[in-house]
Design an enzyme around this catalytic site. Structure first.
Site, mmCIF file in Angstrom:
data_model
loop_
_atom_site.group_PDB
_atom_site.id
_atom_site.type_symbol
_atom_site.label_atom_id
_atom_site.label_comp_id
_atom_site.label_asym_id
_atom_site.label_seq_id
_atom_site.Cartn_x
_atom_site.Cartn_y
_atom_site.Cartn_z
ATOM 1 N N PRO A 1 0.773 -1.245 0.000
ATOM 2 C CA PRO A 1 0.000 0.000 0.000
ATOM 3 C C PRO A 1 0.807 1.300 0.000
ATOM 4 O O PRO A 1 0.779 2.078 0.954
ATOM 5 C CB PRO A 1 -0.839 -0.136 1.270
ATOM 6 C CG PRO A 1 0.027 -0.927 2.186
ATOM 7 C CD PRO A 1 0.735 -1.907 1.302
ATOM 8 N N CYS A 2 1.466 1.576 -1.105
ATOM 9 C CA CYS A 2 2.220 2.819 -1.228
ATOM 10 C C CYS A 2 1.300 4.037 -1.222
ATOM 11 O O CYS A 2 1.749 5.145 -0.939
ATOM 12 C CB CYS A 2 3.094 2.794 -2.475
ATOM 13 S SG CYS A 2 2.227 2.392 -3.996
#
Length: 175
Positions: A141-142
């Protein structure tokens, strides 16, 4: 030694997502028009979506489970992915991506927070560059990383998608 690659495309509320597997393990999730998206010809053999459910072996493990978990995520039923991932990058990039996996659903961290957690205070810019090269968006989850002041900053899938993902994880409807 050469790696066997395959890819397929699935629909999502954010547009088509290209899934890539290396030796049967998910190694890429790319959005349309994503910055730092590798050339299509590096994704390996195409697996048509209609054949995914009939395929056996590595395809079941890499695409079937990933598609199922992504569908559950987009339905609001899954908050943490449990997929085996093949993260190909430098040791520093992999350390950043592993740290991204620890950011809880619905929360954010700053680039500085990640640099500090890695024991590299002052390396916010390097963390940002590694974050931008994340090969498995959404699952790694950047999108949960924000600027020091909480503002939205670069996202390979575009800032509008980043905002929509963050809003969705905080309980807003997808549409």
């Amino acid at each position: 030694m050469s790696s066997a690659k395959q890819h397929t495309t699935i629909d999502s509320p954010y547009g088509p997502l290209t899934l890539v597997a290396t030796d049967g393990t998910l190694s890429g999730l790319y959005m349309t028009d994503q910055r730092h998206r590798p050339p299509q010809e590096t994704f390996g053999m195409w697996v048509p979506p209609r054949e995914r459910s009939r395929a056996r072996g590595s395809d079941d493990r890499s695409f079937g489970e990933a598609a199922d978990q992504l569908a559950a995520y987009f339905a609001g039923e899954l908050k943490e992915f449990t997929l085996e991932l093949h993260l190909d990058g430098t040791p520093f990039q992999r350390s950043v991506w592993q740290r991204l996996l620890r950011i809880p659903h619905g929360e954010t961290r700053t680039y500085g927070d990640l640099a500090d957690a890695l024991g590299k205070p002052g390396a916010s810019r390097a963390v940002g560059l590694a974050n931008g090269k994340n090969p498995i968006g959404i699952i790694v989850p950047c999108h949960r990383v924000v600027g020091a002041d909480g503002s939205l900053t670069g996202y390979g899938g575009g800032l509008e998608r980043k905002q929509r993902l963050l809003d969705f994880e905080r309980g807003a409807a997808l549409f």
